[in-house]
Design an enzyme around this catalytic site. Sequence first.
Site, mmCIF file in Angstrom:
data_model
loop_
_atom_site.group_PDB
_atom_site.id
_atom_site.type_symbol
_atom_site.label_atom_id
_atom_site.label_comp_id
_atom_site.label_asym_id
_atom_site.label_seq_id
_atom_site.Cartn_x
_atom_site.Cartn_y
_atom_site.Cartn_z
ATOM 1 N N GLU A 92 0.815 -1.211 0.000
ATOM 2 C CA GLU A 92 0.000 0.000 0.000
ATOM 3 C C GLU A 92 0.850 1.262 0.000
ATOM 4 O O GLU A 92 1.978 1.277 0.473
ATOM 5 C CB GLU A 92 -0.953 -0.009 1.187
ATOM 6 C CG GLU A 92 -0.242 0.017 2.505
ATOM 7 C CD GLU A 92 -1.180 -0.277 3.668
ATOM 8 O OE1 GLU A 92 -2.063 -1.130 3.524
ATOM 9 O OE2 GLU A 92 -1.002 0.358 4.704
ATOM 10 N N CYS A 105 3.472 8.309 1.364
ATOM 11 C CA CYS A 105 4.046 7.332 2.291
ATOM 12 C C CYS A 105 4.270 6.038 1.518
ATOM 13 O O CYS A 105 3.319 5.464 0.979
ATOM 14 C CB CYS A 105 3.071 7.126 3.452
ATOM 15 S SG CYS A 105 3.617 5.883 4.636
ATOM 16 N N CYS A 112 6.608 -7.237 7.497
ATOM 17 C CA CYS A 112 7.736 -6.725 8.279
ATOM 18 C C CYS A 112 8.084 -7.750 9.349
ATOM 19 O O CYS A 112 7.206 -8.323 9.978
ATOM 20 C CB CYS A 112 7.365 -5.391 8.933
ATOM 21 S SG CYS A 112 8.712 -4.645 9.856
ATOM 22 N N CYS A 116 6.589 -5.307 15.810
ATOM 23 C CA CYS A 116 6.151 -4.431 16.906
ATOM 24 C C CYS A 116 4.730 -4.827 17.311
ATOM 25 O O CYS A 116 3.904 -5.134 16.445
ATOM 26 C CB CYS A 116 6.206 -2.977 16.477
ATOM 27 S SG CYS A 116 7.850 -2.484 15.963
ATOM 28 N N CYS A 119 1.542 -2.901 15.720
ATOM 29 C CA CYS A 119 1.522 -2.549 14.295
ATOM 30 C C CYS A 119 0.901 -3.633 13.426
ATOM 31 O O CYS A 119 1.242 -4.815 13.555
ATOM 32 C CB CYS A 119 2.953 -2.277 13.842
ATOM 33 S SG CYS A 119 3.101 -1.992 12.074
ATOM 34 N N CYS A 341 -0.669 2.582 8.962
ATOM 35 C CA CYS A 341 0.237 1.560 8.457
ATOM 36 C C CYS A 341 -0.309 0.148 8.344
ATOM 37 O O CYS A 341 -0.647 -0.454 9.348
ATOM 38 C CB CYS A 341 1.410 1.481 9.426
ATOM 39 S SG CYS A 341 2.778 2.378 8.868
HETATM 40 N N1 SAH Z 1 9.353 0.296 10.195
HETATM 41 C C1 SAH Z 1 9.591 1.679 10.314
HETATM 42 C C2 SAH Z 1 8.775 2.492 9.348
HETATM 43 C C3 SAH Z 1 7.372 2.042 9.124
HETATM 44 S S1 SAH Z 1 6.298 2.201 10.502
HETATM 45 C C4 SAH Z 1 9.344 2.143 11.742
HETATM 46 O O1 SAH Z 1 8.820 1.388 12.537
HETATM 47 O O2 SAH Z 1 9.723 3.264 12.049
HETATM 48 C C5 SAH Z 1 6.062 3.944 10.494
HETATM 49 C C6 SAH Z 1 5.426 4.525 11.724
HETATM 50 O O3 SAH Z 1 4.067 4.097 11.843
HETATM 51 C C7 SAH Z 1 6.142 4.104 12.978
HETATM 52 O O4 SAH Z 1 6.505 5.182 13.796
HETATM 53 C C8 SAH Z 1 5.115 3.254 13.635
HETATM 54 O O5 SAH Z 1 5.304 3.298 14.971
HETATM 55 C C9 SAH Z 1 3.793 3.852 13.188
HETATM 56 N N2 SAH Z 1 2.663 2.943 13.402
HETATM 57 C C10 SAH Z 1 2.603 1.625 13.171
HETATM 58 N N3 SAH Z 1 1.410 1.109 13.580
HETATM 59 C C11 SAH Z 1 0.709 2.150 14.080
HETATM 60 C C12 SAH Z 1 -0.598 2.266 14.664
HETATM 61 N N4 SAH Z 1 -1.389 1.212 14.796
HETATM 62 N N5 SAH Z 1 -0.997 3.481 15.080
HETATM 63 C C13 SAH Z 1 -0.196 4.566 14.926
HETATM 64 N N6 SAH Z 1 1.029 4.519 14.390
HETATM 65 C C14 SAH Z 1 1.492 3.326 13.956
HETATM 66 FE FE1 SF4 Z 2 7.705 -3.052 11.197
HETATM 67 FE FE2 SF4 Z 2 5.450 -1.911 11.988
HETATM 68 FE FE3 SF4 Z 2 7.450 -2.143 13.695
HETATM 69 FE FE4 SF4 Z 2 7.644 -0.394 11.649
HETATM 70 S S1 SF4 Z 2 6.190 -0.311 13.338
HETATM 71 S S2 SF4 Z 2 9.203 -1.877 12.347
HETATM 72 S S3 SF4 Z 2 6.519 -1.520 10.076
HETATM 73 S S4 SF4 Z 2 6.322 -3.858 12.778
#
Ligand code: SAH
Ligand code: SF4
Length: 353
Positions: A92, A105, A112, A116, A119, A341
């Site tokens: 996406e 974006c 991934c 996390c 996420c 995301c």
């Molecule tokens: N993997 C990289 C970049 C992609 S994620 C990283 O983690 O930085 C980009 C941003 O989206 C990150 O700061 C992440 O914390 C945020 N993000 C992911 N899931 C989210 C959610 N459910 N609500 C708000 N922000 C989110």
């Molecule tokens: Fe991967 Fe999501 Fe963590 Fe970014 S926030 S590193 S996309 S699992």
Amino acid sequence: MSKTSIYGLTFEQLTSWLVEHGQKKFRAQQVWDWLYKKRITDFEEMTNLNKECLALLDNHFYIQSLKQAIKQESSDGTIKFLFELQDGNLIETVLMRFSYGLSVCVTTQVGCNIGCTFCASGLLTKNRDLSGGEIVEQIMKVQQHLDRVGKNERVSHIVVMGIGEPFDNYSNMMDFLRVVNDQNGLSIGARHITVSTSGLAHKIYDFADEDIQINLAVSLHAPNNELRTKIMKINKAFPLEKLMPAVDYYLEKTNRRITFEYILLRDVNDHKEEALQLVQLLKDKRHLSYVNLIPYNPVDEHNQYQRSTKESIVKFYETLLNNGIQCGVRVEQGSDIDAACGQLRSKQIKAKS
Ligand code: SAH
Ligand code: SF4
């Protein structure tokens, strides 16, 4: 021989490739103009190239590899694209409208592996890295959409914050950055591009050493190891005592500000205690730090987390500010179309399975 995306080549790589294949050097600029200025979608449209050169390009490269599967437009103008890759994987890309311009974006990986706990992308695990060309093509597809709408709008900013960990796909990400930044091509200014990492410390050193002025964002989300490991398992491999020296190296080397992203999760990391710990963590670099407080976007599968209340978001923000830490609260875009995301993609995959 299988074809590769022409968007994966930097200008220098394209020039060498053409020369190696018996073409004159000036052809590279012509091809580059067709790709990035006129933004054609078929080699046949490159009308000032001779037949031999066209056939050569067509035999080795493709221009279109992403197929638009879904396009959703939000009431605030955010557009979310779901693209199908040639191997059937879905990614996406999101276009957001801000007062300062249009920001896209991009996704860097299919899924991934960082995992996390808050996420949606992390739920799906990594299937593969995207090629540099596939990352560039996301920008091209969005720009071509804007070209078709005909309002003369340009993508002016890029955030590498879609699905995936860009520093886990480092060299393809760097190729992408060089292509979109190229002054004779899309010419998107390095200061208008931000790469976000979950904190792969060793790659932060490499990024600091690159000769390109791209902004860096670090997803911190917690001010101490215990909490950070609970939220992000990557903190086991790169705990704060490894991450923060890498941050310091970057700051010293580049003298550029770093953005620290901090998702506020209700009763998990949003107390005054964590705000004060964050102040301690950043106080020696506060002149070059900016904390971006992110309201949590609920993900169905992670129902252990809830969004912080407005009151605690404001309190957290004020604690940082009153202690000299520059910060802001991220304005949400496109929440009515699952623009957080990985959310649209994970819904599509669930619907398919
Ligand atoms: N993997 C990289 C970049 C992609 S994620 C990283 O983690 O930085 C980009 C941003 O989206 C990150 O700061 C992440 O914390 C945020 N993000 C992911 N899931 C989210 C959610 N459910 N609500 C708000 N922000 C989110
Ligand atoms: Fe991967 Fe999501 Fe963590 Fe970014 S926030 S590193 S996309 S699992």
